[in-house]
Design an enzyme around this catalytic site. Structure first.
Site, PDB file in Angstrom:
ATOM      1  N   LEU A   1      -1.565   6.265  -1.486  1.00 35.67           N
ATOM      2  CA  LEU A   1      -1.465   7.507  -0.712  1.00 35.67           C
ATOM      3  C   LEU A   1      -2.847   8.063  -0.374  1.00 35.67           C
ATOM      4  O   LEU A   1      -3.844   7.686  -0.998  1.00 35.67           O
ATOM      5  CB  LEU A   1      -0.653   8.517  -1.523  1.00 35.67           C
ATOM      6  CG  LEU A   1       0.795   8.025  -1.821  1.00 35.67           C
ATOM      7  CD1 LEU A   1       1.366   8.718  -3.033  1.00 35.67           C
ATOM      8  CD2 LEU A   1       1.669   8.227  -0.591  1.00 35.67           C
ATOM      9  N   PRO A   2      -2.926   8.957   0.618  1.00 32.25           N
ATOM     10  CA  PRO A   2      -4.237   9.387   1.122  1.00 32.25           C
ATOM     11  C   PRO A   2      -5.064  10.231   0.145  1.00 32.25           C
ATOM     12  O   PRO A   2      -6.276  10.079   0.079  1.00 32.25           O
ATOM     13  CB  PRO A   2      -3.898  10.224   2.366  1.00 32.25           C
ATOM     14  CG  PRO A   2      -2.511   9.826   2.751  1.00 32.25           C
ATOM     15  CD  PRO A   2      -1.839   9.437   1.467  1.00 32.25           C
TER      16      PRO A   2
ATOM     17  N   THR B   1      -7.022   6.406  -4.033  1.00 31.35           N
ATOM     18  CA  THR B   1      -8.293   6.862  -4.608  1.00 31.35           C
ATOM     19  C   THR B   1      -8.253   8.373  -4.722  1.00 31.35           C
ATOM     20  O   THR B   1      -8.216   9.083  -3.704  1.00 31.35           O
ATOM     21  CB  THR B   1      -9.472   6.426  -3.728  1.00 31.35           C
ATOM     22  OG1 THR B   1      -9.534   4.997  -3.704  1.00 31.35           O
ATOM     23  CG2 THR B   1     -10.790   6.962  -4.286  1.00 31.35           C
TER      24      THR B   1
ATOM     25  N   LYS C   1     -14.422   3.599  -9.632  1.00 35.29           N
ATOM     26  CA  LYS C   1     -14.516   3.540  -8.179  1.00 35.29           C
ATOM     27  C   LYS C   1     -15.452   4.619  -7.630  1.00 35.29           C
ATOM     28  O   LYS C   1     -16.298   4.336  -6.783  1.00 35.29           O
ATOM     29  CB  LYS C   1     -13.132   3.680  -7.526  1.00 35.29           C
ATOM     30  CG  LYS C   1     -13.257   3.767  -6.006  1.00 35.29           C
ATOM     31  CD  LYS C   1     -12.126   3.197  -5.234  1.00 35.29           C
ATOM     32  CE  LYS C   1     -12.484   3.169  -3.745  1.00 35.29           C
ATOM     33  NZ  LYS C   1     -11.346   2.985  -2.872  1.00 35.29           N
TER      34      LYS C   1
ATOM     35  N   LYS D   1     -15.112  10.987   1.989  1.00 37.32           N
ATOM     36  CA  LYS D   1     -14.025  11.384   1.085  1.00 37.32           C
ATOM     37  C   LYS D   1     -14.376  11.004  -0.363  1.00 37.32           C
ATOM     38  O   LYS D   1     -14.242  11.812  -1.279  1.00 37.32           O
ATOM     39  CB  LYS D   1     -12.718  10.701   1.495  1.00 37.32           C
ATOM     40  CG  LYS D   1     -11.544  11.043   0.577  1.00 37.32           C
ATOM     41  CD  LYS D   1     -10.454   9.969   0.612  1.00 37.32           C
ATOM     42  CE  LYS D   1      -9.576  10.087  -0.643  1.00 37.32           C
ATOM     43  NZ  LYS D   1      -8.686   8.928  -0.810  1.00 37.32           N
TER      44      LYS D   1
END
Lengths: 294, 294, 294, 294
Positions: D64-65, D95, D170, D245
């Site tokens: 998902l975003p 993420t 990450k 982001k």
């Protein structure tokens, strides 16, 4: 008084003209024929070198682009120190690094000549109007001696301390000025995109803890202050490339002194970026264009 | 007037006390027993929830630490909106992000309650003295209605525009304030290491283009201004951790709006570093300690 | 070969010693008596000036602290150019600004002497072991001529282009190195405080897009790499003050070229801050201490 | 295996398709009709909500975003946790911030469902080719259980530690990546304007201490690496807005942890500026355009 004046550029030209108007006799030198012609027309005597200027003067004033020129004009074989009579006071109104100012001062004093660094604020407009402020590095006695001379070119003379402190005051002030201008640009642009009326925001800031010269006198947001450069396309004012030069002096002096200046270094890069985009001749408040302002 | 007051901390406590002194009747809520005891002693009526506060009030004021608390106090099942009568105006004096302020405002208006965001400046000292400044996001009519209430807690009330603009004004001002304070710290420290008298430098800056509230009213260099936090070990004043919170709001709001704020982001990291070093409870002018100041 | 060597410091001393070991005859000059004594013991002939060194040499090598020394050693009345025979090649292994390197090169060529800038990487350890890398600014023919000489002091010789490009390669590489080291410090410290095992994080980064020399060969987090300075209290390695010098060259060269370097300028200030805190003699990976590392 | 898959966007769509190709049975959910149609055509069963997906699955994967979507998909009344059978493992490959990952993980475990955060690297190209790398936050046993499932979508699976550490790995890696990419951009652009051949500079850096993925695999200077985005107008690759982001997640997580990240914050602002200039859809190596690159 018999005054020698070396450096007849955008600043030095009108300063010399004002000294003539004030009734002083001027001997001048510059590399530009056009500048010399203009000075001659205004009543100055031309000399063939800084040394020749110095030989006949009761006080010598220099107004030059950078430290390399100052060193050459004072220290070269045909320079001021090679010709000046003992006791004649020397004034350098260029904006240069404090270390060079001190070095020139020591060399001059060793030859019997008092030396003052006296950089200015007020820009070309102030030079023409004779309303410059002089930040003077000189001892008390020399400062009192020079005041009447400086009064022919400016309105305010501030003694900052011994030799070099005039330059220190100027670069520290301009370091802060560069930072606060960018701060105002960020705050005004952020306010706009978040949805407050920029005029309202400026009026609040100007009566609150954010108030500063960059917000209440030279606000970078267009049409807040009718007389600010921002309201005439950033024309006139204090050019970004000149601010970049002063920031370079401040950040370099900090490095010599092993002193970090985080914000000053970032400000320098932001003005460098503005200049790289071809905007270096705009007033330094045009930095707001880096933030997406039209 | 019958006023509901929720949030009796360092700011809210004295604000509520001043409303009582001004002759208003207060119903209050807080999570701290101690704060409630103190309010009761001062004459307030205690309530068991924000909802209970709202049910009996002609106006409700909230003063809370952050957006999460504001959302909970207004929107929870036992929150303000669950109990308040239609038409009763609501005032949030917390400092939070503009988006949350707008969301609360819309939700309140949808239930028939006018809402104003009204963050303050002036700190604990201003809260105690009743001299706060309120930056108010409200329409004209609501602003006029609320003025007499706010007058019980502060001296200046500025209407910034519609809902959310009070918060915008505050975070934009404080963004600029954080930046200019660091600018003054860098300029003063640089001047010192280069060899100018700091008092002399401050006096020059304060009459020049570098002048700002951070230089002429809260100079971070010790013993320039006798009443500034810098002259008493950075005690009192506006804590660095509070400035860090406001910078967080400003930089976050900029991100939401896709607006770069280079200097603001760097200021945030510098205050974060100051806080990490255990200096977060000092006045924010103590940032000069990052530059080697003792 | 009859080699002249000027500058017998931490780097130049062992470099000269290796040339002697390789069978060359050396005439040397330094300002330090101790350094001269040591060179004499190792078999070098002492000379009284850079000029005297140059007069008897088939090639001259200089290894000096900064541009001012290089200018003096080459251009002074008792300097290299005053004594060197036409056609004798000159090699400067100092790390200085590219503009000075080019100026010296042009002056030398005008007198009939080919000139190469050949700064090194590898540090004192590489100088002692004879494993330095030379980044050489020279035309092809000169490069081929000099290779056998450089082979006495190092393992790798890279031709970067014409005069000055050796210095450019070095300062651009070190600009990037300074930035990526700080990037690794921020990433490792952030990972630690968020709760990942630093060894695990390093191993992931080193096989992913974050991998770099600063993470896989000189990781600044202690005890990730047993042989890295971080695992021995940041002793040895490449001193932060030396990195600060190189960053100064890079940021200055960028300014001369009117090129912004946002990250480079910030890196410079961070290393300046590290140095101000008395940590300048530690390996430059010790920058992680600014982030709260013990 | 009976797999539930929620989120069929640019990444999730091809990931789901690869699971089908690997022979798994898929029940899927997305808000986009088009995405659902495509999945149906490829052989997936459609469900009407995340809850419905979870009810029939032996493992559930979400892609998902942002954190808000993850919270909603897991915790809403019609969400995954409302429908999933006890013991069924849950994998979130979005993420997001580590704190939200941990919160979801704890909530899931409290209901008897093991949870792994497993963000990916490799981009859309890797998703389509089935060559993604998964950074997995899970205990050893869960990691072993999930490996065969992840093997249907990627080539490398790295266990980073307990829940949340996949996200930490990450964002720390990408923080470093963003910084080193800008470092390479500054070094390459500086080298160019100073006059070294960019290809030569890159080859030197890539065998020296400046080497990094951003210099040797994705060099931002055009035509150094034929297959890098820089050599095809910065098309494809890892979009600057996606890097922005991830930087937002890193800088925010640092703030939560009270950890300064000077370079990370500056990198964020530089990418914000790139995005503001309309370049956000280019590969993140296009940041070099901020430095005057064409």
């Amino acid at each position: 008084m018999q005054i020698g004046f070396i450096g007849l550029g955008h600043m030095g030209g009108p300063m010399a003209a004002n000294l003539l108007k004030a009734g002083h006799a001027l001997t001048v030198f510059d590399l530009s024929e056009a500048a010399l012609d203009e000075a001659k027309t205004a009543g100055a005597t031309l000399a063939s070198s800084p040394r020749a200027v110095a030989e006949t003067s009761e006080v010598v004033i220099t107004m030059l682009p950078a430290a390399a020129h100052v060193k050459a004009v004072y220290l070269n074989d045909d320079g001021v120190l090679a010709g000046v009579r003992p006791g004649v006071p020397l004034i350098d109104s260029s904006t240069i690094d404090p270390a060079t100012a001190r070095m020139i001062g020591e060399t001059a004093r060793a030859r019997g000549n008092p030396f003052a660094d006296a950089p200015v604020s007020g820009g070309v407009v102030g030079a023409q109007a004779g309303t410059l402020t002089f930040m003077v590095g000189a001892d008390e006695a020399l400062f009192e001696t020079l005041k009447p001379v400086l009064a022919g070119m400016g309105k305010n003379m501030v003694r900052c301390g011994e030799t070099g402190t005039g330059q220190i005051a100027k670069i520290c002030n301009n370091l802060l000025l560069a930072i606060s201008m960018i701060g105002v640009a960020e705050a005004m642009k952020l306010g706009e995109v978040l949805g407050i009326d920029p005029n309202k925001l400026a009026s609040i800031v100007n009566t609150s803890t954010g108030r500063c010269w960059s917000s209440d006198t030279c606000n970078p947001y267009p049409n807040i202050l009718p007389n600010a450069p921002a309201s005439r396309g950033y024309a006139g004012g204090f050019g970004a490339d000149l601010m970049l030069k002063d920031l370079g002096l401040a950040v370099d002096a900090a490095r010599q002194a092993k002193q970090p200046v985080f914000m000053g270094a970032l400000a320098q890069q932001l003005y460098q970026s503005m200049s790289q985009q071809g905007l270096g001749s705009l007033d330094f408040s045009g930095i707001i264009k880096l933030y997406g302002a039209k």
